[in-house]
Design a protein around this motif. Structure first.
Motif, mmCIF file in Angstrom:
data_model
loop_
_atom_site.group_PDB
_atom_site.id
_atom_site.type_symbol
_atom_site.label_atom_id
_atom_site.label_comp_id
_atom_site.label_asym_id
_atom_site.label_seq_id
_atom_site.Cartn_x
_atom_site.Cartn_y
_atom_site.Cartn_z
ATOM 1 N N SER A 1 -8.414 7.202 -11.910
ATOM 2 C CA SER A 1 -7.614 7.680 -13.036
ATOM 3 C C SER A 1 -6.224 7.048 -12.967
ATOM 4 O O SER A 1 -5.543 7.149 -11.936
ATOM 5 C CB SER A 1 -7.485 9.204 -12.987
ATOM 6 N N ASN A 2 -5.789 6.435 -14.056
ATOM 7 C CA ASN A 2 -4.475 5.803 -14.140
ATOM 8 C C ASN A 2 -3.571 6.658 -15.018
ATOM 9 O O ASN A 2 -3.656 6.614 -16.246
ATOM 10 C CB ASN A 2 -4.593 4.398 -14.733
ATOM 11 N N GLU A 3 -2.689 7.432 -14.384
ATOM 12 C CA GLU A 3 -1.874 8.373 -15.157
ATOM 13 C C GLU A 3 -0.959 7.674 -16.147
ATOM 14 O O GLU A 3 -0.794 8.127 -17.272
ATOM 15 C CB GLU A 3 -1.051 9.254 -14.209
ATOM 16 N N PHE A 4 -0.322 6.579 -15.738
ATOM 17 C CA PHE A 4 0.602 5.899 -16.639
ATOM 18 C C PHE A 4 -0.103 4.857 -17.499
ATOM 19 O O PHE A 4 0.498 4.256 -18.378
ATOM 20 C CB PHE A 4 1.742 5.239 -15.847
ATOM 21 N N GLY A 5 -1.381 4.619 -17.241
ATOM 22 C CA GLY A 5 -2.163 3.722 -18.076
ATOM 23 C C GLY A 5 -2.946 4.480 -19.125
ATOM 24 O O GLY A 5 -3.467 3.898 -20.064
ATOM 25 N N PHE A 6 -3.071 5.826 -18.937
ATOM 26 C CA PHE A 6 -3.795 6.668 -19.866
ATOM 27 C C PHE A 6 -5.252 6.232 -20.006
ATOM 28 O O PHE A 6 -5.830 6.258 -21.090
ATOM 29 C CB PHE A 6 -3.102 6.708 -21.231
ATOM 30 N N ASP A 7 -5.834 5.850 -18.862
ATOM 31 C CA ASP A 7 -7.213 5.382 -18.891
ATOM 32 C C ASP A 7 -7.830 5.438 -17.497
ATOM 33 O O ASP A 7 -7.171 5.811 -16.522
ATOM 34 C CB ASP A 7 -7.304 3.964 -19.465
ATOM 35 N N SER B 1 -15.792 2.214 10.907
ATOM 36 C CA SER B 1 -16.740 2.062 12.009
ATOM 37 C C SER B 1 -17.254 3.444 12.437
ATOM 38 O O SER B 1 -16.621 4.464 12.144
ATOM 39 C CB SER B 1 -16.076 1.379 13.201
ATOM 40 N N PRO B 2 -18.378 3.502 13.137
ATOM 41 C CA PRO B 2 -18.920 4.791 13.574
ATOM 42 C C PRO B 2 -17.947 5.619 14.405
ATOM 43 O O PRO B 2 -18.031 6.851 14.410
ATOM 44 C CB PRO B 2 -20.155 4.391 14.385
ATOM 45 N N ASP B 3 -17.026 4.952 15.118
ATOM 46 C CA ASP B 3 -16.073 5.698 15.945
ATOM 47 C C ASP B 3 -14.819 6.107 15.179
ATOM 48 O O ASP B 3 -13.876 6.628 15.768
ATOM 49 C CB ASP B 3 -15.688 4.870 17.182
ATOM 50 N N GLY B 4 -14.803 5.870 13.878
ATOM 51 C CA GLY B 4 -13.646 6.249 13.075
ATOM 52 C C GLY B 4 -12.612 5.155 12.928
ATOM 53 O O GLY B 4 -11.601 5.363 12.239
ATOM 54 N N THR B 5 -12.819 4.006 13.549
ATOM 55 C CA THR B 5 -11.880 2.895 13.400
ATOM 56 C C THR B 5 -11.899 2.387 11.962
ATOM 57 O O THR B 5 -12.973 2.190 11.371
ATOM 58 C CB THR B 5 -12.234 1.747 14.353
ATOM 59 N N MET B 6 -10.726 2.161 11.412
ATOM 60 C CA MET B 6 -10.580 1.682 10.041
ATOM 61 C C MET B 6 -10.081 0.243 10.056
ATOM 62 O O MET B 6 -9.038 -0.046 10.638
ATOM 63 C CB MET B 6 -9.614 2.573 9.263
ATOM 64 N N THR B 7 -10.800 -0.655 9.411
ATOM 65 C CA THR B 7 -10.417 -2.059 9.340
ATOM 66 C C THR B 7 -9.965 -2.377 7.921
ATOM 67 O O THR B 7 -10.761 -2.275 6.978
ATOM 68 C CB THR B 7 -11.596 -2.973 9.706
ATOM 69 N N PRO B 8 -8.676 -2.741 7.725
ATOM 70 C CA PRO B 8 -8.200 -3.030 6.365
ATOM 71 C C PRO B 8 -8.956 -4.189 5.736
ATOM 72 O O PRO B 8 -9.188 -5.221 6.363
ATOM 73 C CB PRO B 8 -6.725 -3.378 6.581
ATOM 74 N N LEU B 9 -9.347 -3.995 4.480
ATOM 75 C CA LEU B 9 -10.008 -5.044 3.701
ATOM 76 C C LEU B 9 -9.085 -5.615 2.640
ATOM 77 O O LEU B 9 -9.510 -6.450 1.840
ATOM 78 C CB LEU B 9 -11.265 -4.482 3.031
ATOM 79 N N GLY B 10 -7.838 -5.157 2.629
ATOM 80 C CA GLY B 10 -6.889 -5.625 1.631
ATOM 81 C C GLY B 10 -6.784 -4.662 0.471
ATOM 82 O O GLY B 10 -7.584 -3.735 0.304
ATOM 83 N N ALA B 11 -5.776 -4.867 -0.348
ATOM 84 C CA ALA B 11 -5.518 -4.011 -1.503
ATOM 85 C C ALA B 11 -5.880 -4.743 -2.783
ATOM 86 O O ALA B 11 -5.836 -5.973 -2.848
ATOM 87 C CB ALA B 11 -4.053 -3.587 -1.535
ATOM 88 N N ILE B 12 -6.271 -3.971 -3.791
ATOM 89 C CA ILE B 12 -6.483 -4.539 -5.113
ATOM 90 C C ILE B 12 -5.523 -3.870 -6.082
ATOM 91 O O ILE B 12 -5.031 -2.765 -5.845
ATOM 92 C CB ILE B 12 -7.935 -4.356 -5.599
ATOM 93 N N GLU B 13 -5.262 -4.549 -7.180
ATOM 94 C CA GLU B 13 -4.351 -4.016 -8.178
ATOM 95 C C GLU B 13 -5.101 -3.125 -9.154
ATOM 96 O O GLU B 13 -6.180 -3.476 -9.635
ATOM 97 C CB GLU B 13 -3.683 -5.155 -8.939
ATOM 98 N N VAL B 14 -4.546 -1.944 -9.394
ATOM 99 C CA VAL B 14 -5.034 -1.071 -10.454
ATOM 100 C C VAL B 14 -3.855 -0.818 -11.383
ATOM 101 O O VAL B 14 -2.792 -1.394 -11.204
ATOM 102 C CB VAL B 14 -5.595 0.254 -9.889
ATOM 103 N N LYS B 15 -4.023 0.021 -12.371
ATOM 104 C CA LYS B 15 -2.923 0.282 -13.282
ATOM 105 C C LYS B 15 -1.975 1.317 -12.680
ATOM 106 O O LYS B 15 -2.291 1.978 -11.695
ATOM 107 C CB LYS B 15 -3.464 0.711 -14.636
ATOM 108 N N LEU B 16 -0.814 1.467 -13.279
ATOM 109 C CA LEU B 16 0.256 2.268 -12.701
ATOM 110 C C LEU B 16 -0.113 3.755 -12.672
ATOM 111 O O LEU B 16 -0.660 4.296 -13.620
ATOM 112 C CB LEU B 16 1.538 2.072 -13.506
ATOM 113 N N GLY B 17 0.208 4.395 -11.543
ATOM 114 C CA GLY B 17 -0.036 5.820 -11.385
ATOM 115 C C GLY B 17 -1.465 6.180 -11.066
ATOM 116 O O GLY B 17 -1.991 7.161 -11.593
ATOM 117 N N PRO B 18 -2.142 5.454 -10.156
ATOM 118 C CA PRO B 18 -3.544 5.778 -9.860
ATOM 119 C C PRO B 18 -3.657 7.066 -9.044
ATOM 120 O O PRO B 18 -2.885 7.309 -8.121
ATOM 121 C CB PRO B 18 -4.015 4.570 -9.054
ATOM 122 N N VAL B 19 -4.659 7.889 -9.390
ATOM 123 C CA VAL B 19 -4.908 9.141 -8.664
ATOM 124 C C VAL B 19 -6.405 9.365 -8.532
ATOM 125 O O VAL B 19 -7.211 8.826 -9.280
ATOM 126 C CB VAL B 19 -4.275 10.363 -9.375
#
Length: 383
Positions: free
Chosen positions: A241-247, A209-227
């Motif tokens: 980047s998925n460090e343990f997925g090498f992709d 939001s404009p005042d800096g409020t953060m509203t969670p939209l939920g999490a999604i799954e990515v591969k292991l070791g995301p950076v």
């Protein structure tokens, strides 16, 4: 998303390196901060590269010449807090913020025309735990700080006209999963915040939001070791980047901030990827492989699909662990920055970008930054 089994020759070293960083962060305690002395003024409109050291309590500043060559500025590196895993540059191209996990804080600095860093009054703040990442809104008026933990959380701060930081007053929000080394990015639209949790396989998403409020939209799954989440220049696509997925996992960003896979995602990088950058014309993407000792290059298609460039991946110098890449505005020069090197201190290596997007060593010698262990998104190039 389905994971591909990574090549066994990379897994042990990659896991050890990043898990060592996680253990390092978990054990950090407060340390004293230092102050850089002012330097003499120099020509305006100079371009600089900043590289922070996670283990050496300093920020290196290199002058970038018009031909892409690099040189260290006087008195570099400049001291800061211990445990820097993130460095963010404000839209003014001169103000930079670094969270330092050792002091549970964030510090702001301003770069003068000589390349000297000066502390910004009122921009030295404390947060509720070891901060592992920071992200600015595109207009530079809000700073979001990821604090590691189990679970971790995100705090927001307003950035004043002077560059000082003040709490936004917005509630903190939890990060899904174990975010000991969480990394963050704000969409180019400024409407959404993304946080990946390295020791897991999730990406948390928030509406801003404009005042800096953060509203969670939920999490999604990515591969292991995301950076290090990164975006296309037009803001339509997100790459993790998925460090343990090498992709790399690619996502189309919907109008409501929801994410869906780009065609063909994930994209093999042939090593442990460490964060992608996209060229100014939005047609190519490059990512360093810390394990695999190379740089992967891709054509970025209009639908977000990635296709490997001729000859990719491109070899990195011997005895280095590639950590990040940065692009010169001329579109002809790419910089490769080490995470670790056999010479102990981080080096910057220069490549020429050919017409077809392939990379070739420039022939210039590498430049020593003087800082140690540049882990995470700790590199910024001024406009």
């Amino acid at each position: 998303m389905t994971s591909l089994p990574p090549p066994s020759r990379y897994r042990p070293r990659g896991r050890i390196m990043r898990c060592a960083t996680a253990a390092f962060i978990a054990a950090l305690f407060s340390v004293a901060s230092w102050t850089a002395a002012p330097g003499p003024a120099s020509a305006a409109n100079s371009r600089f590269m900043m590289v922070a050291g996670t283990a050496s309590m300093g920020i290196s500043v290199l002058r970038v010449a018009d031909d892409g060559s690099l040189s260290s500025v006087p008195n570099s590196p400049f001291p800061t807090g211990f445990g820097v895993l993130s460095l963010v540059l404000a839209p003014d191209g001169r103000t930079v913020y670094v969270p330092h996990a050792g002091g549970f804080g964030v510090s702001g600095y301003r770069l003068d025309d000589n390349g000297t860093l000066h502390p910004v009054p009122g921009a030295d703040i404390t947060v509720g735990g070891p901060p592992t990442a920071a992200a600015l809104s595109p207009d530079g008026k809000q700073l979001f700080v990821v604090v590691g933990g189990a679970p971790g959380h995100v705090e927001s701060f307003a950035v004043t006209a002077s560059g000082a930081l003040v709490p936004s007053g917005a509630p903190t929000v939890p990060v899904d999963g174990f975010s000991a080394v969480g990394m963050a990015a704000v969409d180019p639209s400024g409407r959404f915040l993304r946080v990946v949790t390295y020791l897991g396989n999730t990406m948390s998403n928030y509406a801003i939001s404009p005042d800096g409020t953060m509203t969670p939209l939920g999490a999604i799954e990515v591969k292991l070791g995301p950076v290090a989440p990164g975006f296309s220049r037009d803001g339509r696509y997100l790459y993790v980047s998925n460090e343990f997925g090498f992709d790399l996992s690619g996502f189309v960003i919907g109008e409501n901030g929801q994410l869906s896979p780009t065609p063909g995602s994930p994209y093999p990088t042939h090593g442990v990827p460490h964060g992608a950058v996209v060229t100014a014309d939005n047609t190519r993407l490059y990512v360093p492989n810390a394990m695999g000792q190379s740089i992967a290059g891709f054509d970025l298609h209009s639908d977000g699909r990635l296709v490997e460039l001729p000859g990719s991946p491109y070899a990195a110098p011997a005895a280095t662990l590639p950590g990040q890449v940065a692009l010169h505005p001329d579109g002809k020069t790419l910089y490769l920055i080490d995470v670790l090197t056999a010479q102990v201190t981080t080096r910057v290596h220069t490549y020429t970008i050919r017409e077809d997007g392939s990379l070739a060593p420039s022939g210039r010698p590498s430049v020593d930054t003087g800082v140690v262990m540049s882990d995470g998104p700790v590199v910024a190039l001024t406009p």
